[in-house]
Design a protein around this motif. Structure first.
Motif, PDB file in Angstrom:
ATOM      1  N   GLU A 171       5.366  -6.767  -9.593  1.00  0.00           N
ATOM      2  CA  GLU A 171       3.937  -6.908  -9.844  1.00  0.00           C
ATOM      3  C   GLU A 171       3.507  -5.946 -10.947  1.00  0.00           C
ATOM      4  N   GLY A 172       2.553  -6.392 -11.760  1.00  0.00           N
ATOM      5  CA  GLY A 172       2.151  -5.621 -12.919  1.00  0.00           C
ATOM      6  C   GLY A 172       1.584  -4.258 -12.604  1.00  0.00           C
ATOM      7  N   ASP A 173       0.808  -4.144 -11.537  1.00  0.00           N
ATOM      8  CA  ASP A 173       0.189  -2.857 -11.227  1.00  0.00           C
ATOM      9  C   ASP A 173       1.143  -1.902 -10.522  1.00  0.00           C
ATOM     10  N   VAL A 174       2.356  -2.350 -10.248  1.00  0.00           N
ATOM     11  CA  VAL A 174       3.372  -1.513  -9.609  1.00  0.00           C
ATOM     12  C   VAL A 174       4.388  -1.006 -10.629  1.00  0.00           C
ATOM     13  N   ASN A 204       0.798  -1.220   0.000  1.00  0.00           N
ATOM     14  CA  ASN A 204       0.000   0.000   0.000  1.00  0.00           C
ATOM     15  C   ASN A 204       0.832   1.272   0.000  1.00  0.00           C
ATOM     16  N   LYS A 205       2.135   1.154   0.268  1.00  0.00           N
ATOM     17  CA  LYS A 205       2.948   2.358   0.385  1.00  0.00           C
ATOM     18  C   LYS A 205       4.090   2.353  -0.617  1.00  0.00           C
ATOM     19  N   ILE A 206       3.783   1.981  -1.849  1.00  0.00           N
ATOM     20  CA  ILE A 206       4.813   1.908  -2.888  1.00  0.00           C
ATOM     21  C   ILE A 206       5.443   3.275  -3.110  1.00  0.00           C
ATOM     22  N   MET A 207       4.592   4.290  -3.241  1.00  0.00           N
ATOM     23  CA  MET A 207       5.118   5.610  -3.541  1.00  0.00           C
ATOM     24  C   MET A 207       5.960   6.133  -2.377  1.00  0.00           C
ATOM     25  N   ALA A 208       5.573   5.785  -1.166  1.00  0.00           N
ATOM     26  CA  ALA A 208       6.372   6.185  -0.008  1.00  0.00           C
ATOM     27  C   ALA A 208       7.745   5.542  -0.060  1.00  0.00           C
ATOM     28  N   ALA A 209       7.762   4.283  -0.478  1.00  0.00           N
ATOM     29  CA  ALA A 209       9.041   3.572  -0.587  1.00  0.00           C
ATOM     30  C   ALA A 209       9.926   4.233  -1.629  1.00  0.00           C
ATOM     31  N   GLY A 221     -10.981   2.871  -1.865  1.00  0.00           N
ATOM     32  CA  GLY A 221     -11.481   1.986  -0.816  1.00  0.00           C
ATOM     33  C   GLY A 221     -12.329   2.738   0.198  1.00  0.00           C
ATOM     34  N   ALA A 222     -11.919   3.962   0.534  1.00  0.00           N
ATOM     35  CA  ALA A 222     -12.692   4.772   1.483  1.00  0.00           C
ATOM     36  C   ALA A 222     -14.055   5.134   0.903  1.00  0.00           C
ATOM     37  N   ALA A 223     -14.094   5.406  -0.403  1.00  0.00           N
ATOM     38  CA  ALA A 223     -15.363   5.729  -1.054  1.00  0.00           C
ATOM     39  C   ALA A 223     -16.292   4.515  -1.061  1.00  0.00           C
ATOM     40  N   VAL A 224     -15.733   3.352  -1.346  1.00  0.00           N
ATOM     41  CA  VAL A 224     -16.528   2.124  -1.323  1.00  0.00           C
ATOM     42  C   VAL A 224     -17.111   1.887   0.063  1.00  0.00           C
ATOM     43  N   SER A 225     -16.289   2.091   1.079  1.00  0.00           N
ATOM     44  CA  SER A 225     -16.744   1.893   2.455  1.00  0.00           C
ATOM     45  C   SER A 225     -17.907   2.825   2.792  1.00  0.00           C
ATOM     46  N   LYS A 226     -17.813   4.085   2.374  1.00  0.00           N
ATOM     47  CA  LYS A 226     -18.898   5.039   2.618  1.00  0.00           C
ATOM     48  C   LYS A 226     -20.196   4.570   1.965  1.00  0.00           C
ATOM     49  N   ILE A 227     -20.079   4.074   0.741  1.00  0.00           N
ATOM     50  CA  ILE A 227     -21.266   3.676  -0.018  1.00  0.00           C
ATOM     51  C   ILE A 227     -21.862   2.385   0.531  1.00  0.00           C
ATOM     52  N   PHE A 228     -21.015   1.381   0.777  1.00  0.00           N
ATOM     53  CA  PHE A 228     -21.503   0.082   1.238  1.00  0.00           C
ATOM     54  C   PHE A 228     -21.969   0.116   2.697  1.00  0.00           C
ATOM     55  N   LEU A 229     -21.149   0.701   3.560  1.00  0.00           N
ATOM     56  CA  LEU A 229     -21.398   0.602   4.999  1.00  0.00           C
ATOM     57  C   LEU A 229     -22.213   1.771   5.563  1.00  0.00           C
ATOM     58  N   ASN A 230     -22.090   2.945   4.932  1.00  0.00           N
ATOM     59  CA  ASN A 230     -22.778   4.115   5.464  1.00  0.00           C
ATOM     60  C   ASN A 230     -23.953   4.569   4.604  1.00  0.00           C
ATOM     61  N   GLY A 231     -24.168   3.876   3.487  1.00  0.00           N
ATOM     62  CA  GLY A 231     -25.297   4.224   2.635  1.00  0.00           C
ATOM     63  C   GLY A 231     -25.152   5.536   1.900  1.00  0.00           C
ATOM     64  N   ALA A 232     -23.920   5.980   1.672  1.00  0.00           N
ATOM     65  CA  ALA A 232     -23.694   7.250   0.976  1.00  0.00           C
ATOM     66  C   ALA A 232     -24.207   7.182  -0.456  1.00  0.00           C
ATOM     67  N   ASP A 233     -24.635   8.311  -0.971  1.00  0.00           N
ATOM     68  CA  ASP A 233     -25.106   8.389  -2.352  1.00  0.00           C
ATOM     69  C   ASP A 233     -23.959   8.123  -3.323  1.00  0.00           C
ATOM     70  N   ALA A 235      -1.930   4.909  -9.684  1.00  0.00           N
ATOM     71  CA  ALA A 235      -3.002   3.953  -9.395  1.00  0.00           C
ATOM     72  C   ALA A 235      -2.898   3.368  -7.992  1.00  0.00           C
ATOM     73  N   GLN A 236      -1.690   3.010  -7.570  1.00  0.00           N
ATOM     74  CA  GLN A 236      -1.516   2.427  -6.243  1.00  0.00           C
ATOM     75  C   GLN A 236      -1.899   3.410  -5.154  1.00  0.00           C
ATOM     76  N   GLU A 237      -1.455   4.644  -5.304  1.00  0.00           N
ATOM     77  CA  GLU A 237      -1.729   5.646  -4.277  1.00  0.00           C
ATOM     78  C   GLU A 237      -3.212   5.999  -4.233  1.00  0.00           C
ATOM     79  N   ALA A 238      -3.889   5.895  -5.365  1.00  0.00           N
ATOM     80  CA  ALA A 238      -5.323   6.206  -5.409  1.00  0.00           C
ATOM     81  C   ALA A 238      -6.163   5.132  -4.734  1.00  0.00           C
TER      82      ALA A 238
END
Length: 429
Positions: free
Chosen positions: A99-102, A6-11, A400-412, A392-395
């Motif tokens: 890895e391909g996405d890195v 999760n911290k490729i760019m930091a590395a 994931g935070a947006a998905v969590s809002k929509i799935f768990l908090n019912g966000a529009d 892409a990795q940093e995004a």
């Protein structure tokens, strides 16, 4: 591959900041040994390393003047060392698995870091999506290696018990209806209702899979975020509909994901071909109870999808560019080696001629009489060439935070995706 950092760019940033410190003791130019042999150093992780060791043994039969030094590292170790080494030009292996996405993140930050192998690759022989993965700014920065075409693994016994015909599941709506029937009819060995599919509500996996069926990613070819594109929004709405339907089983992290196989708690798993190994390892007593079908499609979706995979890069400053390129080409295009790598280590080839080897023709009896590889072969050829951004990795965390809002908090969905677009646009100006 399944592992992610999760911290490729930091590395990368740390590597650049510590470049001056790394100049000492990193090793300089090397030369052929007294007996005239040339040594190539290789960095790779567990199964990838074992596959390359096997390839080296075969290669040396016709090239006894080339020797190899293999160094096993996890992906996080490789990326930390790679960042520092590319920044300094010292202490880097000749050949590095990545890895391909890195890959594109490193190719963007260190455009001269990897050898351009365009002259050694016949692009028509590899899956188009993998060629797109290794290509960036008019260069091919790596040889494509393993790919992750996806399909739907499903439990034939649960389907039969609930009266569900897999051929009737053509859309994600069909999947929801099938899930309701299965939950009403089937119990796990511990007595709980069987859910249809596993979903991590804090990750983008389901959304990304459906979005991939539209043939789009998070960024366009110019690197602009497009998460508020109408197809992206539709993909998220479809994912939310599936989640809200109640047919999914929540999980958190890889260990809990594997437990859905151990506990026999889901009737289907939408996943890449490498899931074969996990199912066989974690559910040995379920042999003969699994099969594979195509993923349900979203309305307007015309593509198959992929998840995971790796590539093989060559240090641009290697002392032995010809030997390194020749070996990597051999390792990535010898069909018997590619078939062996899949059979032993689950590394599904992106080199298309490999599919003529026997293992891909006979299938796997664990999954019944149908040759399950046929669907992965066809799906692999139908994955869209989606632009991969160095961001892409940093995004990923923001998505994931947006998905969590929509799935768990019912966000529009629409407003959340518009906010995500603004966030990514500001972040990656």
């Amino acid at each position: 591959m399944r592992r992610r950092m999760n911290k490729i760019m930091a590395a990368m940033l740390i590597g650049a900041m510590t470049a001056s410190l790394a100049l000492t003791g990193c090793g300089g130019k090397k030369s052929a040994s007294k007996d005239g042999k040339k040594e190539l150093t290789v960095w790779a992780w567990d199964v990838a390393l074992m596959q390359l060791e096997e390839a080296a043994e075969e290669y040396q039969k016709d090239h006894p003047d080339v020797t190899f030094k293999f160094e096993e590292m996890g992906t996080d170790q490789i990326y930390k060392k790679l960042s520092t080494s590319l920044a300094t030009g010292n202490g880097i292996a000749d050949i590095i698995a990545i890895e391909g996405d890195v890959l594109v993140g490193y190719a963007d930050k260190f455009p001269e870091g990897f050898l351009d192998v365009s002259d050694a690759i016949n692009t028509d022989d590899f899956l188009a999506s993998k060629i797109g993965e290794v290509s960036y700014k008019d260069k091919i920065h790596a040889f494509p290696w393993d790919a992750g075409p996806a399909a739907m693994f499903y439990r034939t016994d649960y389907f039969e018990q609930a009266g569900v015909n897999p051929e009737d599941i053509q859309t994600w709506d069909d999947l929801i209806e099938a899930g309701k029937k299965i939950e009403a009819s089937c119990k796990t060995p511990s007595g709980d209702p069987v859910k249809m599919i596993p979903v991590d509500p804090k990750k983008s996996s389901l959304y990304s899979m459906i979005r991939g069926e539209f043939g789009i990613g998070v960024f366009d070819e110019d690197g602009k975020p497009i998460v508020d594109d109408e197809r992206s929004i539709e993909a998220m709405e479809e994912a939310k509909k599936i989640y809200d339907s109640g047919v999914v089983l929540n999980y958190n992290g890889w260990d809990e994901y594997e437990q859905t196989v151990v506990n026999e708690s889901v009737a289907a798993i939408p996943e890449a071909v490498w899931m074969i190994g996990t199912i066989k390892d974690k559910g040995p007593d379920t042999a003969g109870k699994w099969s594979v079908m195509d993923l349900p499609k979203v309305d307007g979706g015309e593509y198959s999808v992929s998840n995971g995979g790796s590539d093989l890069t060559i240090n641009a400053k290697t002392d032995y560019p010809d030997e390194a390129k020749d070996f990597v080409k051999f390792a990535m295009t010898d069909t018997k080696l590619q078939a062996s790598g899949f059979e032993k280590y689950g590394l599904y080839p992106s080199y298309i001629p490999s599919y003529e080897e026997e293992i891909f023709q006979k299938g796997d009896s664990f999954f019944g009489d149908t040759n399950i590889y046929e669907i992965f072969i066809e799906n692999g050829k139908n994955v869209a060439e989606i632009p991969i951004s160095p961001n892409a990795q940093e995004a990923g965390d923001s998505i994931g935070a947006a998905v969590s809002k929509i799935f768990l908090n019912g966000a529009d969905v629409k407003s959340t995706m518009e906010d995500l677009e603004d966030e990514l646009t500001t972040k990656f100006k």
